[in-house]
Design an enzyme around this catalytic site. Structure first.
Site, PDB file in Angstrom:
ATOM      1  N   PRO A   5       0.826  -1.208   0.000  1.00 50.90           N
ATOM      2  CA  PRO A   5       0.000   0.000   0.000  1.00 50.90           C
ATOM      3  C   PRO A   5       0.870   1.272   0.000  1.00 50.90           C
ATOM      4  O   PRO A   5       2.002   1.258   0.498  1.00 50.90           O
ATOM      5  CB  PRO A   5      -0.794  -0.114   1.316  1.00 50.90           C
ATOM      6  CG  PRO A   5      -0.835  -1.583   1.596  1.00 50.90           C
ATOM      7  CD  PRO A   5       0.486  -2.115   1.124  1.00 50.90           C
ATOM      8  N   ARG A  36     -14.048  -3.648  -2.246  1.00 52.33           N
ATOM      9  CA  ARG A  36     -14.038  -3.971  -0.815  1.00 52.33           C
ATOM     10  C   ARG A  36     -14.906  -2.986  -0.038  1.00 52.33           C
ATOM     11  O   ARG A  36     -15.735  -3.391   0.794  1.00 52.33           O
ATOM     12  CB  ARG A  36     -12.587  -3.931  -0.291  1.00 52.33           C
ATOM     13  CG  ARG A  36     -12.479  -4.005   1.222  1.00 52.33           C
ATOM     14  CD  ARG A  36     -11.055  -3.996   1.734  1.00 52.33           C
ATOM     15  NE  ARG A  36     -10.200  -2.941   1.196  1.00 52.33           N
ATOM     16  CZ  ARG A  36     -10.254  -1.654   1.556  1.00 52.33           C
ATOM     17  NH1 ARG A  36     -11.150  -1.231   2.429  1.00 52.33           N
ATOM     18  NH2 ARG A  36      -9.404  -0.787   1.022  1.00 52.33           N
ATOM     19  N   ARG A 156      -1.570  -1.226   8.661  1.00 52.75           N
ATOM     20  CA  ARG A 156      -2.094  -1.972   7.519  1.00 52.75           C
ATOM     21  C   ARG A 156      -0.943  -2.412   6.594  1.00 52.75           C
ATOM     22  O   ARG A 156      -0.894  -3.549   6.137  1.00 52.75           O
ATOM     23  CB  ARG A 156      -3.089  -1.112   6.728  1.00 52.75           C
ATOM     24  CG  ARG A 156      -3.805  -1.928   5.665  1.00 52.75           C
ATOM     25  CD  ARG A 156      -4.480  -1.090   4.586  1.00 52.75           C
ATOM     26  NE  ARG A 156      -5.622  -0.331   5.086  1.00 52.75           N
ATOM     27  CZ  ARG A 156      -6.477   0.325   4.280  1.00 52.75           C
ATOM     28  NH1 ARG A 156      -6.322   0.301   2.967  1.00 52.75           N
ATOM     29  NH2 ARG A 156      -7.464   1.028   4.802  1.00 52.75           N
ATOM     30  N   ARG A 215      -4.226  29.363 -26.228  1.00 54.14           N
ATOM     31  CA  ARG A 215      -4.160  29.552 -27.676  1.00 54.14           C
ATOM     32  C   ARG A 215      -3.385  30.843 -27.961  1.00 54.14           C
ATOM     33  O   ARG A 215      -3.233  31.704 -27.098  1.00 54.14           O
ATOM     34  CB  ARG A 215      -5.564  29.643 -28.272  1.00 54.14           C
ATOM     35  CG  ARG A 215      -6.306  28.327 -28.231  1.00 54.14           C
ATOM     36  CD  ARG A 215      -7.745  28.482 -28.605  1.00 54.14           C
ATOM     37  NE  ARG A 215      -7.918  28.886 -30.004  1.00 54.14           N
ATOM     38  CZ  ARG A 215      -9.082  29.236 -30.529  1.00 54.14           C
ATOM     39  NH1 ARG A 215     -10.183  29.246 -29.764  1.00 54.14           N
ATOM     40  NH2 ARG A 215      -9.172  29.573 -31.797  1.00 54.14           N
ATOM     41  N   HIS A 216      -2.879  30.973 -29.177  1.00 57.55           N
ATOM     42  CA  HIS A 216      -2.298  32.232 -29.646  1.00 57.55           C
ATOM     43  C   HIS A 216      -3.324  33.350 -29.455  1.00 57.55           C
ATOM     44  O   HIS A 216      -4.528  33.094 -29.346  1.00 57.55           O
ATOM     45  CB  HIS A 216      -1.950  32.109 -31.123  1.00 57.55           C
ATOM     46  CG  HIS A 216      -3.107  31.633 -31.953  1.00 57.55           C
ATOM     47  ND1 HIS A 216      -4.132  32.478 -32.363  1.00 57.55           N
ATOM     48  CD2 HIS A 216      -3.443  30.399 -32.392  1.00 57.55           C
ATOM     49  CE1 HIS A 216      -5.022  31.786 -33.031  1.00 57.55           C
ATOM     50  NE2 HIS A 216      -4.644  30.514 -33.074  1.00 57.55           N
ATOM     51  N   ASN A 222      -8.735  34.801 -37.629  1.00 58.39           N
ATOM     52  CA  ASN A 222      -9.845  34.629 -36.692  1.00 58.39           C
ATOM     53  C   ASN A 222     -10.884  35.717 -36.934  1.00 58.39           C
ATOM     54  O   ASN A 222     -12.082  35.449 -37.004  1.00 58.39           O
ATOM     55  CB  ASN A 222      -9.378  34.742 -35.230  1.00 58.39           C
ATOM     56  CG  ASN A 222      -8.525  33.570 -34.758  1.00 58.39           C
ATOM     57  OD1 ASN A 222      -7.652  33.729 -33.912  1.00 58.39           O
ATOM     58  ND2 ASN A 222      -8.765  32.379 -35.291  1.00 58.39           N
ATOM     59  N   ARG A 266       1.562  33.005 -35.518  1.00 57.82           N
ATOM     60  CA  ARG A 266       0.676  33.552 -34.483  1.00 57.82           C
ATOM     61  C   ARG A 266       1.011  33.045 -33.079  1.00 57.82           C
ATOM     62  O   ARG A 266       0.760  33.718 -32.087  1.00 57.82           O
ATOM     63  CB  ARG A 266      -0.785  33.299 -34.834  1.00 57.82           C
ATOM     64  CG  ARG A 266      -1.200  31.854 -35.092  1.00 57.82           C
ATOM     65  CD  ARG A 266      -2.573  31.878 -35.791  1.00 57.82           C
ATOM     66  NE  ARG A 266      -3.182  30.580 -36.040  1.00 57.82           N
ATOM     67  CZ  ARG A 266      -2.913  29.788 -37.076  1.00 57.82           C
ATOM     68  NH1 ARG A 266      -1.994  30.139 -37.957  1.00 57.82           N
ATOM     69  NH2 ARG A 266      -3.571  28.650 -37.240  1.00 57.82           N
ATOM     70  N   GLU A 286      -1.177  23.679 -36.052  1.00 60.48           N
ATOM     71  CA  GLU A 286      -2.618  23.439 -36.063  1.00 60.48           C
ATOM     72  C   GLU A 286      -2.998  22.290 -37.011  1.00 60.48           C
ATOM     73  O   GLU A 286      -2.298  22.025 -37.996  1.00 60.48           O
ATOM     74  CB  GLU A 286      -3.356  24.728 -36.468  1.00 60.48           C
ATOM     75  CG  GLU A 286      -4.881  24.649 -36.498  1.00 60.48           C
ATOM     76  CD  GLU A 286      -5.557  24.214 -35.189  1.00 60.48           C
ATOM     77  OE1 GLU A 286      -5.074  23.252 -34.557  1.00 60.48           O
ATOM     78  OE2 GLU A 286      -6.582  24.814 -34.821  1.00 60.48           O
ATOM     79  N   HIS A 340      -2.816  25.920 -30.591  1.00 64.27           N
ATOM     80  CA  HIS A 340      -3.965  26.138 -31.469  1.00 64.27           C
ATOM     81  C   HIS A 340      -5.159  25.352 -30.933  1.00 64.27           C
ATOM     82  O   HIS A 340      -4.994  24.397 -30.174  1.00 64.27           O
ATOM     83  CB  HIS A 340      -3.622  25.659 -32.878  1.00 64.27           C
ATOM     84  CG  HIS A 340      -2.398  26.310 -33.444  1.00 64.27           C
ATOM     85  ND1 HIS A 340      -2.459  27.446 -34.211  1.00 64.27           N
ATOM     86  CD2 HIS A 340      -1.077  26.000 -33.322  1.00 64.27           C
ATOM     87  CE1 HIS A 340      -1.224  27.799 -34.555  1.00 64.27           C
ATOM     88  NE2 HIS A 340      -0.366  26.942 -34.037  1.00 64.27           N
ATOM     89  N   ALA A 342      -7.415  23.029 -32.050  1.00 62.53           N
ATOM     90  CA  ALA A 342      -7.551  21.573 -32.155  1.00 62.53           C
ATOM     91  C   ALA A 342      -6.459  20.860 -31.353  1.00 62.53           C
ATOM     92  O   ALA A 342      -6.697  19.837 -30.706  1.00 62.53           O
ATOM     93  CB  ALA A 342      -7.494  21.140 -33.617  1.00 62.53           C
ATOM     94  N   LEU A 344      -4.807  21.993 -28.656  1.00 64.23           N
ATOM     95  CA  LEU A 344      -5.017  22.103 -27.210  1.00 64.23           C
ATOM     96  C   LEU A 344      -6.196  21.256 -26.762  1.00 64.23           C
ATOM     97  O   LEU A 344      -6.219  20.766 -25.631  1.00 64.23           O
ATOM     98  CB  LEU A 344      -5.188  23.573 -26.812  1.00 64.23           C
ATOM     99  CG  LEU A 344      -3.934  24.431 -27.066  1.00 64.23           C
ATOM    100  CD1 LEU A 344      -4.189  25.874 -26.633  1.00 64.23           C
ATOM    101  CD2 LEU A 344      -2.713  23.882 -26.332  1.00 64.23           C
ATOM    102  N   ARG A 345      -7.172  21.060 -27.631  1.00 59.48           N
ATOM    103  CA  ARG A 345      -8.252  20.121 -27.294  1.00 59.48           C
ATOM    104  C   ARG A 345      -7.694  18.723 -27.047  1.00 59.48           C
ATOM    105  O   ARG A 345      -8.078  18.041 -26.104  1.00 59.48           O
ATOM    106  CB  ARG A 345      -9.272  20.072 -28.429  1.00 59.48           C
ATOM    107  CG  ARG A 345     -10.240  21.239 -28.431  1.00 59.48           C
ATOM    108  CD  ARG A 345     -11.111  21.245 -29.677  1.00 59.48           C
ATOM    109  NE  ARG A 345     -12.133  22.276 -29.577  1.00 59.48           N
ATOM    110  CZ  ARG A 345     -12.763  22.806 -30.635  1.00 59.48           C
ATOM    111  NH1 ARG A 345     -12.467  22.385 -31.872  1.00 59.48           N
ATOM    112  NH2 ARG A 345     -13.675  23.726 -30.464  1.00 59.48           N
ATOM    113  N   TYR A 377      -4.802  11.774  -8.212  1.00 59.17           N
ATOM    114  CA  TYR A 377      -5.964  11.140  -8.836  1.00 59.17           C
ATOM    115  C   TYR A 377      -6.560  11.944  -9.978  1.00 59.17           C
ATOM    116  O   TYR A 377      -7.729  11.789 -10.296  1.00 59.17           O
ATOM    117  CB  TYR A 377      -7.044  10.866  -7.779  1.00 59.17           C
ATOM    118  CG  TYR A 377      -6.660   9.760  -6.857  1.00 59.17           C
ATOM    119  CD1 TYR A 377      -7.043   8.444  -7.129  1.00 59.17           C
ATOM    120  CD2 TYR A 377      -5.884  10.003  -5.736  1.00 59.17           C
ATOM    121  CE1 TYR A 377      -6.684   7.413  -6.290  1.00 59.17           C
ATOM    122  CE2 TYR A 377      -5.510   8.972  -4.886  1.00 59.17           C
ATOM    123  CZ  TYR A 377      -5.915   7.686  -5.165  1.00 59.17           C
ATOM    124  OH  TYR A 377      -5.549   6.656  -4.344  1.00 59.17           O
TER     125      TYR A 377
END
Lengths: 401, 401
Positions: A5, A36, A156, A215-216, A222, A266, A286, A340, A342, A344-345, A377
């Protein structure tokens, strides 16, 4: 998993599970402790774990069996490659032989390969730190005095220590991680998946650190509603680049930091005012949207994760090219990624364990810094919104119907 | 390197050297055997290696010292990160301490990290096979009867065995590869480069196999002199696709094969008639030439390897994205890659150890299958030219002046 443990087994199991899930391998962790607690209630004190206590022993064996039943049922009903992680102490040769035996009876239905991951820690200080940071927050000790809880947990551990047998069976596939990876022993590793897990485990560290990403700043494209290209920042994007250094300093203090950008103008422009070492990654560029065919685009929402633009990339392709970046990110300490939408997603989904169908719709707004602090966790998230207007480039998932 | 003779040390040293060189780390192998042959002549029989032979011992120490002198001189004069591989038996703790001591005296001039790679083989059959395949071809035994040479070499091994001490010093950074990687022990590995080497070594195998590769058949864009895009095959390209299955069968026999293509239509179409399992790799897609700016293109020959098209890729970028493909290629058996000119240049350079400035000019003509058969000291190459005309897309390096 194998280990006494408070040796970080659950942390390792969760990290490996999230990593495999992210690279596309169906993975699930089965934690015997949870079974348990469900079967016997929480608040079991150390006597319950004494090998001389027949009642405790029988109940612990029941929890182990129930978790193994569910594991085998799950893995044999999955399609394609799947990984189940059996998170328990498994600290005797007898218990490990039982695991192999249980899996063998399922061999007819699924080709199961068993690999043991043992975490060994001989430094009592590190163990105590782990007890304080993790175990005292566990449901087992809800409402118990921390000092008493720590004493009970050490008792324990003693019960397990008396019968602990380190993994050294020569016919088993295993990796032993000794003293926070200062020594690693690898035995009979076979195949791509096992060797990926070994490499991943060798790169993990447990030091405290933060990952910032942003993001930039708003780009000219944009503003004009275009995608792709290599445009420069808009005037508001430049303001964001000017505001970043103070924001990072306020939330990092005097610690070291490295800034990662893509090779696109960028992101480099957004990082230009930051007084830290910088590294450009081509792999952070990107998602390449290829050529535009409006008739294709209409179908993209059916399966946005796997949708590949003609001559371009899908989110799946991006995850594959990001994998070495994530491996390096695991090895590093404080990092700020200027990236960018996508990209960072994908990175966010890795740390927050989000499923692939949600990934392409994760909100990563412009002019916002996200800070993730990895804990035992999961990750603690903080978002810092900079008060400079920007266009909204998010497109929510269309509702079915 | 650490290990008894005929344990594959030189094979491992050469592979690691070529891999690191390919990913951009300046690397050189210093083989003590070569120094010994130069100083003492070839044809030294086993008595020379007897630890009780003071004359032999002194001469071997002189060769070891000369190689170490050159190594230290080389590595401390290199700019940036460099790796020197010291290829010798180094089979005693005393010798390893001597290596550490020699490196320590150079610490002031360069930050030297020492890592030991030990190759252990307990299977006498494998050792004998290695002696027959490699050692009897060595200059040490030129003109000697093979049976006598094998006997002599086994005696040589005996001399080392008597004093052999496996690496187990707890304060050393090492990786032990035991019995063709069935067990691997890793101790105190630190930093990115060391962990890359460990991962690479875990993926290497030594089984006999072939790698075939071919560009796609001639495409419509090849005929029109265009680059980029995702065009289909020309009629002559289709003829090539039809001819491939027989050519592969004639030179592979009934062995298993897997075909790898890029995700581009011209490679998938070229592979379409082949009766083997197929896998598409996005990472095998052709170098992305980005947008065209003729004024940039004029300068590309100044440093073609590092030249990155605006919004596109350089050869350096391609090597980085190919790295996971090469790792997987090391793990696999017979593979046929249907690829693209720039991609196959990178792969060819990896196996043939060609320098980065030559890489972008390697000849990989259309309608030609190249077969590489890895051997202990390099690759055997065969080229099969299919008798179907195709345009020539090669552009030689302009002569200076």
């Amino acid at each position: 998993m194998v280990g006494l443990p408070a040796r970080g087994k659950t942390f390792i199991a969760q990290k490996v599970g999230r990593y495999l899930q992210w690279v596309g391998v169906n993975t699930r962790v089965f934690n015997v402790g949870e079974y348990r607690r469900e079967q016997c209630g929480a608040h079991q004190l150390h006597n319950f774990f004494d090998p001389e206590n027949p009642e405790g022993k029988r109940k612990r064996q029941e929890a182990a069996s129930a978790a193994m039943d569910d594991l085998l049922h799950w893995i044999t009903n999955e399609e394609g490659t799947a990984v189940a992680i059996y998170d328990a102490t498994n600290s005797t040769q007898e218990r490990r032989r039982w695991i192999l035996e249980r899996c063998r009876t399922y061999q007819a239905r699924a080709q199961l390969q068993v690999m043991f991951i043992e975490s060994v820690c001989e430094d009592e200080e590190v163990v105590m730190e782990n007890i304080r940071a993790v175990k005292l927050q566990s449901p087992d000790y809800a409402g118990v005095d921390p000092e008493a809880a720590a004493r009970d947990f050490r008792e324990r551990i003693r019960h397990y220590e008396s019968s602990y047998e380190p993994v050294q069976e020569r016919d088993l596939t295993y990796i032993r991680l000794v003293n926070v990876r200062s020594q690693v022993v690898v035995n009979l590793i076979r195949g791509y998946l096992q060797s990926r897990v070994v490499y991943y485990l060798m790169n993990l560290h447990v030091s405290r650190r933060c990952i910032f990403f942003s993001r930039h700043g708003e780009s000219m494209f944009n503003v004009e509603g275009k995608i792709g290209g290599d445009s420069l920042l808009s005037p508001r994007g430049e303001q964001y680049a000017n505001a970043l250094p103070q924001l990072i300093k306020d939330n990092l203090g005097s610690e070291n930091l490295t800034v990662w950008t893509s090779t696109m103008r960028r992101t480099i422009q957004t990082a230009s005012k930051l007084p830290y070492p910088k590294l450009q990654w081509k792999a952070l560029d990107e998602l390449n949207a290829g050529e535009k065919y409006p008739e294709d685009y209409a179908n993209r929402d059916d399966d946005k994760f796997n949708y590949r633009y003609r001559g371009g990339e899908s989110y799946r392709d991006v995850v594959l090219r990001l994998e070495p970046v994530m491996m390096e990110l695991e090895r590093q300490h404080n990092i700020l990624i200027i990236g960018h939408q996508a990209i960072l997603r994908c990175i966010y989904a890795y740390f927050m364990n989000l499923p692939r169908d949600e990934l392409p719709y994760i909100r990563v707004p412009l002019h916002t810094v996200i800070r993730l602090a990895p804990k035992a966790y999961g990750c603690e998230e903080t978002r810092f919104r900079v008060n400079i207007e920007a266009v909204d480039t998010h497109r929510p998932k269309p509702q079915a119907g």
